[in-house]
Design an enzyme around this catalytic site. Structure first.
Site, PDB file in Angstrom:
ATOM      1  N   LYS A   1      80.210  51.203  29.242  1.00  0.00           N
ATOM      2  CA  LYS A   1      79.120  50.784  30.133  1.00  0.00           C
ATOM      3  C   LYS A   1      78.283  52.026  30.457  1.00  0.00           C
ATOM      4  O   LYS A   1      78.443  52.654  31.508  1.00  0.00           O
ATOM      5  CB  LYS A   1      79.716  50.119  31.381  1.00  0.00           C
ATOM      6  CG  LYS A   1      78.751  49.220  32.116  1.00  0.00           C
ATOM      7  CD  LYS A   1      79.500  48.355  33.118  1.00  0.00           C
ATOM      8  CE  LYS A   1      78.582  47.785  34.188  1.00  0.00           C
ATOM      9  NZ  LYS A   1      77.523  46.908  33.712  1.00  0.00           N
TER      10      LYS A   1
HETATM   11  N1  PMP Z   1      77.799  42.512  29.380  1.00  0.00           N
HETATM   12  C1  PMP Z   1      76.969  43.397  29.935  1.00  0.00           C
HETATM   13  C2  PMP Z   1      75.935  44.053  29.094  1.00  0.00           C
HETATM   14  C3  PMP Z   1      77.082  43.696  31.300  1.00  0.00           C
HETATM   15  O1  PMP Z   1      76.260  44.573  31.874  1.00  0.00           O
HETATM   16  C4  PMP Z   1      78.056  43.036  32.079  1.00  0.00           C
HETATM   17  C5  PMP Z   1      78.173  43.310  33.548  1.00  0.00           C
HETATM   18  N2  PMP Z   1      79.013  44.395  33.815  1.00  0.00           N
HETATM   19  C6  PMP Z   1      78.903  42.109  31.442  1.00  0.00           C
HETATM   20  C7  PMP Z   1      78.743  41.869  30.086  1.00  0.00           C
HETATM   21  C8  PMP Z   1      79.973  41.381  32.198  1.00  0.00           C
HETATM   22  O2  PMP Z   1      81.017  42.270  32.548  1.00  0.00           O
HETATM   23  P1  PMP Z   1      81.894  42.027  33.864  1.00  0.00           P
HETATM   24  O3  PMP Z   1      82.342  40.641  33.832  1.00  0.00           O
HETATM   25  O4  PMP Z   1      83.012  43.012  33.727  1.00  0.00           O
HETATM   26  O5  PMP Z   1      81.007  42.323  35.024  1.00  0.00           O
END
Ligand code: PMP
Length: 312
Positions: free
Chosen positions: A156
């Site tokens: 991320k």
């Molecule tokens: N994909 C992307 C590109 C994101 O930014 C997020 C948000 N963090 C997610 C998927 C979903 O991840 P999570 O469920 O861990 O928030």
């Protein structure tokens, strides 16, 4: 009610005092990685519950490792810092926790090595992101998802969100709520900040892109996979998905910490499942909201309760 605090340079300070210099490497080159964690307010218990913070900090540690950084803290230390920050803030509403590991050297020159890092965490009130009652209208984006051979989506990384921002703004300015990004080979990857699922009610399965489709492996995604199996007897198939499968699915929904479980009722001007929120999406939403607010005993180990405000 409530006041925000931040953790920066190993100290907790009021949010307004948490500043970084203009020459900070991460600010100039996007050399940072982050998380988004929700603390959800439970009005009956008058208490906030932080959803799966350990999993978020494990993912942060992995993202940092990919960027040749260290968080400088154990997962448990980061969880307790988060509990402390949410408790001090004292908001009686849903809040968003933003941890970030960033290249903190005030030094120019594009690289990953030979730079200092720092962990920062801040807390801010944050309500709904997509419309949960109505469902969202999506388009497939003209912007393709970044590939693992360029910038790895499984980390991320702050800089990667330019790719998401291109897609989101194009979608919103064209009158849609959210974008669905495809890979270079045209298969479905994910939303600008969400994972995506298709529902096949006849076969009783959820279908979602596998981790090799340039997705962030979402914590909401894994929670929903478990809820679907436990509560509905739905297995999840992880595979590559054609764009046109989105048009013919019984239901489509997105998952994410910000977006929760959000129904997608239209893709590229085709109604999905008649344009209504489907029964499987509704049931997953219901159990998921119980789980994240500490109202379902079965999923209580996903929540870290925040002690009632210390009156900061
Ligand atoms: N994909 C992307 C590109 C994101 O930014 C997020 C948000 N963090 C997610 C998927 C979903 O991840 P999570 O469920 O861990 O928030």
């Amino acid at each position: 009610m409530g006041r925000s605090y931040a953790y920066l340079r190993r100290q907790i300070v009021p949010l307004e005092d948490a500043k970084i210099g203009v020459m900070t490497h991460a600010f100039n080159y996007g050399t940072a990685c982050f998380e988004g964690i929700r603390a959800n307010w439970n009005e009956e218990k008058r208490q906030a519950f932080i959803f799966r913070p350990r999993e978020h900090y494990e993912r942060l540690t992995q993202s940092a490792h990919i960027l040749q950084m260290e968080t400088g803290h154990t997962v448990e230390e980061m969880v307790s810092l988060t509990v402390d920050l949410v408790a001090r803030a004292g908001y009686e509403q849903d809040v968003y926790v933003r941890p970030m590991v960033y290249k903190s050297s005030e030094e120019l020159g594009v690289r990953l090595h030979g730079l200092e890092d720092d962990l920062l965490i801040f807390v801010t009130p944050f309500g709904a992101y997509l419309d949960l009652d109505k469902g969202s209208r999506c388009c497939t984006s003209s912007w393709r998802r970044v590939d693992d051979t360029g910038i790895p989506a499984r980390a991320k990384i702050t800089g990667i969100y330019i790719n998401s921002a291109f897609a989101k703004s194009e979608a919103v300015l064209d009158g849609y709520d959210e974008a669905i990004m495809l890979n270079h080979d045209g298969h479905v990857s994910e939303g600008s900040g969400e994972n995506i699922f298709l529902v096949d009610r006849d076969r009783k399965v959820l279908i979602t892109p596998d981790p090799a489709q340039n997705i962030l492996e979402g914590i909401t995604r894994s929670s929903v996979i478990q809820i679907a199996a436990d509560e509905l007897g739905y297995a999840t198939v992880e595979r590559s998905i054609d764009r046109t499968e989105l048009y013919t699915a019984d239901e489509v929904f997105m998952t994410g910490t910000a977006a929760h479980v959000s129904s997608i009722t239209e893709v590229d001007r085709r109604l999905v499942g008649g344009g209504e929120i489907g029964p499987i999406t509704r049931e997953l939403q219901r159990v998921y909201f119980e789980a994240i607010t500490g109202r379902n005993a079965k999923y209580m180990d996903w929540c870290v309760p925040v002690p009632v405000a210390v009156g900061a």
